[in-house]
Scaffold this motif. Structure first.
Motif, PDB file in Angstrom:
ATOM      1  N   THR A  52       0.731  -1.096  -0.001  1.00 40.39           N
ATOM      2  CA  THR A  52       0.083  -0.075   0.070  1.00 40.39           C
ATOM      3  C   THR A  52       0.829   1.095  -0.063  1.00 40.39           C
ATOM      4  OG1 THR A  52      -1.701  -1.008   1.258  1.00 40.39           O
ATOM      5  CG2 THR A  52      -1.786   1.312   1.121  1.00 40.39           C
ATOM      6  N   ILE A  53       1.918   1.208   0.864  1.00 42.38           N
ATOM      7  CA  ILE A  53       2.774   2.525   0.887  1.00 42.38           C
ATOM      8  C   ILE A  53       3.438   2.720  -0.252  1.00 42.38           C
ATOM      9  CG2 ILE A  53       4.654   3.481   2.160  1.00 42.38           C
ATOM     10  CD1 ILE A  53       3.853   2.198   4.698  1.00 42.38           C
ATOM     11  N   THR A  54       3.937   1.713  -0.669  1.00 42.45           N
ATOM     12  CA  THR A  54       4.774   1.726  -2.156  1.00 42.45           C
ATOM     13  C   THR A  54       3.882   2.261  -3.312  1.00 42.45           C
ATOM     14  OG1 THR A  54       6.228  -0.015  -1.341  1.00 42.45           O
ATOM     15  CG2 THR A  54       6.328   0.486  -3.400  1.00 42.45           C
ATOM     16  N   PHE A  55       2.797   1.587  -3.434  1.00 41.31           N
ATOM     17  CA  PHE A  55       1.915   2.037  -4.371  1.00 41.31           C
ATOM     18  C   PHE A  55       1.524   3.594  -4.523  1.00 41.31           C
ATOM     19  CE2 PHE A  55      -2.507   2.892  -6.088  1.00 41.31           C
ATOM     20  CZ  PHE A  55      -2.420   2.143  -7.186  1.00 41.31           C
ATOM     21  N   PHE A  56       1.164   4.147  -3.364  1.00 40.02           N
ATOM     22  CA  PHE A  56       0.692   5.486  -3.041  1.00 40.02           C
ATOM     23  C   PHE A  56       1.895   6.436  -3.144  1.00 40.02           C
ATOM     24  CE2 PHE A  56      -3.219   3.669  -1.503  1.00 40.02           C
ATOM     25  CZ  PHE A  56      -4.052   4.362  -2.237  1.00 40.02           C
ATOM     26  N   LEU A  57       3.250   6.092  -2.771  1.00 42.77           N
ATOM     27  CA  LEU A  57       4.462   6.551  -2.845  1.00 42.77           C
ATOM     28  C   LEU A  57       4.730   7.049  -4.452  1.00 42.77           C
ATOM     29  CD1 LEU A  57       6.498   5.689   0.271  1.00 42.77           C
ATOM     30  CD2 LEU A  57       5.386   8.083  -0.195  1.00 42.77           C
ATOM     31  N   THR A  58       4.662   5.708  -5.205  1.00 44.51           N
ATOM     32  CA  THR A  58       5.325   5.926  -6.566  1.00 44.51           C
ATOM     33  C   THR A  58       4.187   6.989  -7.254  1.00 44.51           C
ATOM     34  OG1 THR A  58       3.791   4.029  -6.830  1.00 44.51           O
ATOM     35  CG2 THR A  58       6.132   3.524  -6.677  1.00 44.51           C
ATOM     36  N   ARG A  59       3.136   6.836  -7.086  1.00 50.70           N
ATOM     37  CA  ARG A  59       2.166   7.834  -7.608  1.00 50.70           C
ATOM     38  C   ARG A  59       2.389   9.247  -7.171  1.00 50.70           C
ATOM     39  NH1 ARG A  59       1.563   2.766  -8.571  1.00 50.70           N
ATOM     40  NH2 ARG A  59      -0.366   2.522 -10.138  1.00 50.70           N
ATOM     41  N   MET A  60       3.301   9.277  -6.269  1.00 54.04           N
ATOM     42  CA  MET A  60       3.737  10.960  -6.018  1.00 54.04           C
ATOM     43  C   MET A  60       4.791  11.441  -6.534  1.00 54.04           C
ATOM     44  SD  MET A  60       3.020  10.608  -1.859  1.00 54.04           S
ATOM     45  CE  MET A  60       3.718  12.205  -1.534  1.00 54.04           C
ATOM     46  N   LEU A  61       5.679  10.597  -7.309  1.00 56.00           N
ATOM     47  CA  LEU A  61       6.863  10.815  -8.057  1.00 56.00           C
ATOM     48  C   LEU A  61       6.251  11.883  -9.174  1.00 56.00           C
ATOM     49  CD1 LEU A  61       8.433   7.409  -8.783  1.00 56.00           C
ATOM     50  CD2 LEU A  61       9.269   8.933  -7.264  1.00 56.00           C
ATOM     51  N   PRO A  62       7.364  12.920  -9.201  1.00 57.82           N
ATOM     52  CA  PRO A  62       6.924  13.928 -10.354  1.00 57.82           C
ATOM     53  C   PRO A  62       6.839  13.459 -11.700  1.00 57.82           C
ATOM     54  CG  PRO A  62       9.090  14.254  -9.444  1.00 57.82           C
ATOM     55  CD  PRO A  62       8.706  12.861  -8.676  1.00 57.82           C
ATOM     56  N   GLY A  63       6.334  13.898 -12.691  1.00 64.71           N
ATOM     57  CA  GLY A  63       6.385  13.353 -13.838  1.00 64.71           C
ATOM     58  C   GLY A  63       5.486  12.544 -14.322  1.00 64.71           C
ATOM     59  N   ASP A  64       5.001  12.433 -15.704  1.00 58.78           N
ATOM     60  CA  ASP A  64       4.180  11.489 -16.378  1.00 58.78           C
ATOM     61  C   ASP A  64       4.726  10.046 -16.970  1.00 58.78           C
ATOM     62  OD1 ASP A  64       2.210  10.147 -17.506  1.00 58.78           O
ATOM     63  OD2 ASP A  64       1.131  12.036 -18.330  1.00 58.78           O
ATOM     64  N   PRO A  65       4.417   9.108 -16.386  1.00 59.15           N
ATOM     65  CA  PRO A  65       5.010   7.792 -16.842  1.00 59.15           C
ATOM     66  C   PRO A  65       5.166   7.698 -18.145  1.00 59.15           C
ATOM     67  CG  PRO A  65       3.986   7.331 -14.722  1.00 59.15           C
ATOM     68  CD  PRO A  65       3.476   8.607 -15.188  1.00 59.15           C
ATOM     69  N   ALA A  66       3.725   8.060 -18.892  1.00 57.08           N
ATOM     70  CA  ALA A  66       3.638   7.871 -20.337  1.00 57.08           C
ATOM     71  C   ALA A  66       4.469   8.715 -20.920  1.00 57.08           C
ATOM     72  CB  ALA A  66       2.131   8.050 -20.600  1.00 57.08           C
ATOM     73  N   VAL A  67       4.943   9.912 -20.540  1.00 62.63           N
ATOM     74  CA  VAL A  67       5.830  10.935 -21.205  1.00 62.63           C
ATOM     75  C   VAL A  67       7.241  10.418 -21.029  1.00 62.63           C
ATOM     76  CG1 VAL A  67       6.444  13.134 -21.335  1.00 62.63           C
ATOM     77  CG2 VAL A  67       4.178  12.917 -20.704  1.00 62.63           C
ATOM     78  N   ALA A  68       7.426   9.955 -19.893  1.00 64.66           N
ATOM     79  CA  ALA A  68       8.670   9.175 -19.751  1.00 64.66           C
ATOM     80  C   ALA A  68       9.039   8.051 -20.673  1.00 64.66           C
ATOM     81  CB  ALA A  68       8.985   8.864 -18.240  1.00 64.66           C
ATOM     82  N   ILE A  69       8.196   7.278 -21.052  1.00 69.14           N
ATOM     83  CA  ILE A  69       8.141   6.217 -21.866  1.00 69.14           C
ATOM     84  C   ILE A  69       8.427   6.637 -23.441  1.00 69.14           C
ATOM     85  CG2 ILE A  69       7.216   3.920 -22.707  1.00 69.14           C
ATOM     86  CD1 ILE A  69       6.125   3.659 -19.727  1.00 69.14           C
ATOM     87  N   LEU A  70       7.393   7.708 -23.816  1.00 65.25           N
ATOM     88  CA  LEU A  70       7.376   7.719 -25.178  1.00 65.25           C
ATOM     89  C   LEU A  70       8.029   9.049 -25.641  1.00 65.25           C
ATOM     90  CD1 LEU A  70       3.395   7.426 -25.619  1.00 65.25           C
ATOM     91  CD2 LEU A  70       5.259   5.758 -26.277  1.00 65.25           C
ATOM     92  N   GLY A  71       8.591   9.862 -24.676  1.00 59.89           N
ATOM     93  CA  GLY A  71       9.385  11.122 -24.761  1.00 59.89           C
ATOM     94  C   GLY A  71       8.413  12.252 -24.916  1.00 59.89           C
ATOM     95  N   ILE A  72       9.086  13.397 -24.920  1.00 64.13           N
ATOM     96  CA  ILE A  72       8.421  14.596 -24.865  1.00 64.13           C
ATOM     97  C   ILE A  72       7.718  15.171 -25.836  1.00 64.13           C
ATOM     98  CG2 ILE A  72       9.355  15.468 -22.565  1.00 64.13           C
ATOM     99  CD1 ILE A  72      11.305  17.294 -24.233  1.00 64.13           C
ATOM    100  N   GLU A  73       8.332  14.504 -27.154  1.00 62.71           N
ATOM    101  CA  GLU A  73       7.811  14.860 -28.418  1.00 62.71           C
ATOM    102  C   GLU A  73       6.531  13.842 -28.959  1.00 62.71           C
ATOM    103  OE1 GLU A  73      11.037  14.740 -30.851  1.00 62.71           O
ATOM    104  OE2 GLU A  73      12.142  16.621 -29.934  1.00 62.71           O
ATOM    105  N   ALA A  74       6.226  13.297 -28.074  1.00 59.83           N
ATOM    106  CA  ALA A  74       5.133  12.176 -28.559  1.00 59.83           C
ATOM    107  C   ALA A  74       3.780  13.177 -28.708  1.00 59.83           C
ATOM    108  CB  ALA A  74       4.900  11.246 -27.606  1.00 59.83           C
ATOM    109  N   GLU A  75       2.680  12.435 -29.480  1.00 55.64           N
ATOM    110  CA  GLU A  75       1.704  12.990 -29.957  1.00 55.64           C
ATOM    111  C   GLU A  75       0.878  12.828 -28.515  1.00 55.64           C
ATOM    112  OE1 GLU A  75       0.893  15.000 -32.290  1.00 55.64           O
ATOM    113  OE2 GLU A  75       2.724  14.533 -33.284  1.00 55.64           O
TER     114      GLU A  75
END
Length: 316
Positions: free
Chosen positions: A21-44
């Motif tokens: 539970t703690i790990t799940f909610f703490l990871t959601r507090m990380l700054p940034g969007d995981p989808a953007v981190a994977i696809l890159g900032i130039e993704a559509e």
């Protein structure tokens, strides 16, 4: 003994649920969007939204949490988009490297630290005792990352004595693997080695001053036999307890050490997961580490009960 093991296993379930539970909610507090981190900032934008939907990030946090728990109950640790692989298969492929490094460091720390502690106890209040305990204090206080960087600078960069990157290649012989393991294993061993030395010294001083040790000496039993068989045997239970704690600490310290020495274990993997906002990878590695920690503590309890019969009677 079986009841003790079953009881400890049942006690671990709430602990693991709290960790999840703690790990799940703490990871959601990380700054940034995981989808953007994977696809890159130039993704559509539509590609980013599709990726978020694929990762279930378009759902509410309670829905994500329920889906994650449901997956864990079915043995699914999630999918790592950083490595494009199942998290569980990643852990299985990396854990032998981390365990080999951890076990070598712990064995080195246990035997050297115990030997130093015995000598310090037998030479109590002498120059040898003071020197060993000062070194142990320095070892406990020294940050692993600083020691690792200093060793790399001196032994690898300046003197070119030892390799610093990777874990070596078995095809090149055992010597190549051993040479790559020396620096990271030594860095990991410093803190537990100092802890074992201090614990052994304290325990041996108490035991060597006990009445039954005086009786053994009075009977003319050789000093080496008194120390190594009778005294050390009774000094082992506290060491076993410390060993259980140091396993978890060394396993955690491997995360930092592996990053510095590019050791291909779980440490480098979780660092990649954090940098890429790979939620499933972070959660899976933390959960697996918690399982390892709980399992090691249970083994320590069993070993303690085997070494100290009074523990069996009290728990019975």
């Amino acid at each position: 003994m079986g009841k003790i093991i079953i009881k400890r296993l049942l006690q671990t379930l709430p602990t693991l649920l709290v960790v999840v539970t703690i790990t799940f909610f703490l990871t959601r507090m990380l700054p940034g969007d995981p989808a953007v981190a994977i696809l890159g900032i130039e993704a559509e934008p539509e590609d980013i939204e599709a990726m978020r939907a694929e990762m279930n990030l378009d759902k509410s946090l309670p829905e994500q949490y329920v889906l994650y728990l449901d997956g864990l109950l079915h043995g699914d640790f999630g999918y790592s988009y950083s490595y494009r692989q199942e998290v569980l298969s990643l852990i299985i492929s990396r854990i032998p490297n981390t365990l080999s490094l951890t076990m070598v460091a712990l064995l080195f720390a246990f035997f050297i630290g115990t030997a130093v502690g015995i000598v310090a106890a037998l030479k109590q209040n002498t120059a040898i005792d003071y020197i060993f305990m000062v070194l142990a204090l320095i070892g406990v206080s020294m940050p692993i990352f600083w020691l690792a960087l200093m060793l790399v600078l001196q032994l690898s960069v300046n003197m070119s004595l030892l390799p610093v990157m990777g874990m070596g290649d078995w095809s090149k012989g055992v010597g190549d693997v051993v040479s790559h393991m020396i620096l990271p294993a030594f860095c990991l061993a410093t803190i537990p080695m100092a802890t074992f030395a201090r614990t052994t010294r304290s325990s041996m001083i108490d035991i060597m001053g006990s009445d039954y040790i005086r009786c053994l000496k009075a009977r003319g039993i050789r000093r080496v036999k008194v120390i190594m068989i009778h005294a050390l045997k009774n000094a082992l239970p506290p060491l076993i307890t410390v060993l259980g704690l140091q396993i978890a600490g060394t396993f955690t310290g491997a995360i930092i050490t592996e990053g510095i020495f590019s050791w291909p274990g779980m440490g480098t993997m979780i660092n990649t997961g954090i940098n890429n906002r790979d939620y499933a990878l972070i959660q899976g590695t933390v959960l697996f580490s918690a399982i390892m920690f709980v399992f090691c503590n249970m083994l320590v309890d069993v070993a303690y009960a085997l070494l100290n019969p009074k523990v069996k009677l009290e728990k019975g």
